[in-house]
Design an enzyme around this catalytic site. Structure first.
Site, mmCIF file in Angstrom:
data_model
loop_
_atom_site.group_PDB
_atom_site.id
_atom_site.type_symbol
_atom_site.label_atom_id
_atom_site.label_comp_id
_atom_site.label_asym_id
_atom_site.label_seq_id
_atom_site.Cartn_x
_atom_site.Cartn_y
_atom_site.Cartn_z
ATOM 1 N N SER A 154 -5.280 7.344 -7.460
ATOM 2 C CA SER A 154 -4.422 6.252 -7.065
ATOM 3 C C SER A 154 -4.609 5.416 -8.069
ATOM 4 C CB SER A 154 -5.442 5.691 -5.618
ATOM 5 O OG SER A 154 -4.479 4.997 -4.931
ATOM 6 N N ASP A 405 0.902 12.816 0.890
ATOM 7 C CA ASP A 405 0.572 11.635 0.512
ATOM 8 C C ASP A 405 1.525 10.406 0.364
ATOM 9 O OD1 ASP A 405 -0.827 9.511 -0.644
ATOM 10 O OD2 ASP A 405 -1.106 10.180 -2.746
ATOM 11 N N HIS A 430 -3.753 12.127 -0.041
ATOM 12 C CA HIS A 430 -4.223 11.338 -1.401
ATOM 13 C C HIS A 430 -5.351 11.820 -2.041
ATOM 14 C CE1 HIS A 430 -3.268 7.674 -3.377
ATOM 15 N NE2 HIS A 430 -4.679 7.028 -3.043
#
Length: 471
Positions: A154, A405, A430
């Site tokens: 991320s 995601d 994710h």
């Protein structure tokens, strides 16, 4: 003690460790300057980092370095099992560095996020912290002894890529998982995130999407009556009823965030990464919304989804829809970063997604930021600083993205060069590829991890070849 007894103890301990999935590390402190780029402020403070060197070949083993992101570093260490899974075979030292202004790495203690103190919270300052830490771990050598592989997911994935770009003399290569490096203004359509959220629900059941899309207007109408507000409080186990339009908007925002999060962490196994959730939480949510519903039937069904999301463990007294925390992450500083350099436009259309129409309005966004922090966003800052989609000069970076995601909409899905490559994982949410191996992992995730290992092998080989030439 007999050998059989000892074997039984070892077996029990092994099972215990598997069940608890607790990784062992030592917590250390490292002093960094408050400001790496100016000379007027001479203060310093400690950032934390976690270390496990039980696998490490101190002679030549690599350093696997997690570039900490928006939260306390323990959470990322516990949920980046891929690094732990491969550490022994690479004889690597594991380091997880905490991002300044998060967790316990606070330069001004509990006043750090006050407006007069928060200005040194930037990605560039954090990367400079990590660079100093790497230099220290190398023994302050002019020529590094140990190859360093950066890992991150991320925002942490963005940082791992940027770390390699900005400090290639310190970082040998980077695995950047679910890194939305293209999510900046004018780089991707602002509705892409919510289109992917909707797609994750649509894959399960179109009626699920239809019910969610119709629920917004029905809910606002329903909550026009105090009696209905009390019904919803009791049915959804809310901590407080909706008493006014501000409360209704808070509840709507909470529900939208719920659906976004369910899509983002739609893992094939039970997880507590952001909050405790069952395996395949989108499928679990949609089982309550699989036929056309309206009125109190619709709200009762959504209430069941709320309970899955907010109270899967059954330990939550009530649902605090006014709470804007980031689940298990202590990510309070992220709102400031999103108001300064990490500008990622979001909008919804109500047509291509299952949400109320809400256009991107930078003027309002900027004014809201100014009211909160007395700063105005610089929408082009991160793109100019880190290159946006013009990173052909970079090398030794893998960008991996799962197509389930929502953040993949801002990720790199096509290889840029032979050394800046994309790994697209069809059925992953994710940064699933950075998590520990699990029996429920799809084949695409297993393949992605093998590709990561192949790249790490290549980077380590190149580092050692270069080292041998110098000698």
């Amino acid at each position: 003690m007999t050998k059989i007894t000892m074997l039984l103890i070892v077996l029990i301990l092994s099972i215990f460790n598997l069940v608890n999935c607790e990784y062992q590390y030592e917590t250390k402190l490292f002093k960094v300057p408050l400001d790496h780029f100016g000379y007027q402020r001479n203060e310093s403070f400690n950032i934390r980092y976690l270390v496990n060197d039980s696998f490490w070949d101190i002679g030549s083993g690599p350093i696997f370095f997690y570039t900490g992101n928006e939260g306390q570093i323990e959470t990322f260490a516990q949920h980046t099992g891929f690094m732990w899974d491969i550490a022994s075979s690479y004889r690597a030292k594991l380091v997880f560095a905490e991002h300044r202004y998060y967790g316990h790495s606070m330069p001004f203690g509990n006043k750090s996020l006050d407006n007069e103190h928060v200005g040194y919270l930037t990605a560039a300052q954090a990367l400079a912290d990590y660079a100093d830490l790497i230099n220290y771990l190398q023994g302050d050598r002019l020529k590094p002894k140990y190859p360093v592989i950066a890992f991150g997911g991320s925002y942490g994935g963005m940082l791992s890529a940027y770390f390699r770009m900005k400090y290639p003399h310190l970082v040998t290569g980077a695995i950047a998982a679910s890194a939305p490096v293209h999510m900046y203004p004018n780089m991707v359509p602002c509705e892409v995130f919510h289109r992917i959220v909707t797609s994750s629900f649509k894959i399960v059941n179109q009626k699920c999407v239809d019910n969610i899309r119709s629920s917004w207007s029905e809910l606002r109408t329903f909550l026009g009556s105090q009696n209905n507000s009390d019904w919803l409080k009791n049915n959804w186990n809310l901590c407080a009823p909706t008493k006014n339009s501000t409360d209704v908007q808070s509840l709507v925002d909470y529900l939208q965030s719920m659906f976004e999060t369910l899509a983002m962490v739609n893992y094939p196994f039970q997880s507590d990464f952001l909050m405790p959730l069952p395996a395949q939480p989108v499928r679990v949510a949609c089982q309550y919304l699989s036929e056309k519903l309206n009125g109190t039937q619709l709200f009762a069904a959504i209430g069941k989804v709320v309970q899955v999301y907010a109270n899967y463990t059954g330990k939550t007294d009530c649902v605090n829809y006014k709470n804007t925390d980031y689940g298990n992450l202590d990510a309070s500083g992220w709102d400031y970063q999103a108001c300064t350099e990490m500008i990622m436009p979001m909008c919804t259309t109500g047509v291509d997604d299952m949400f109320e129409a809400s256009p991107w309005n930078f003027t309002k966004y900027a004014e809201d930021c100014h009211k909160k922090y007395n700063v105005y966003p610089r929408p082009e800052a991160a793109r100019i600083e880190y290159g946006g989609d013009r990173i052909k000069a970079a090398s030794n970076i893998v960008f991996s993205n799962g197509l389930l995601d929502p953040w993949a909409g801002g990720g790199i899905l096509n290889s840029i060069s032979s050394t800046v490559t994309a790994v697209v994982i069809i059925d992953a949410a994710h940064h699933l590829d950075l998590m520990a191996a699990n029996a429920q992992d799809p084949e695409s995730v297993k393949m992605a991890r093998n590709i990561h290992r192949q790249n790490i092998d290549k980077w380590l080989r190149e580092f050692r070849d270069e080292q041998s030439k110098r000698h």
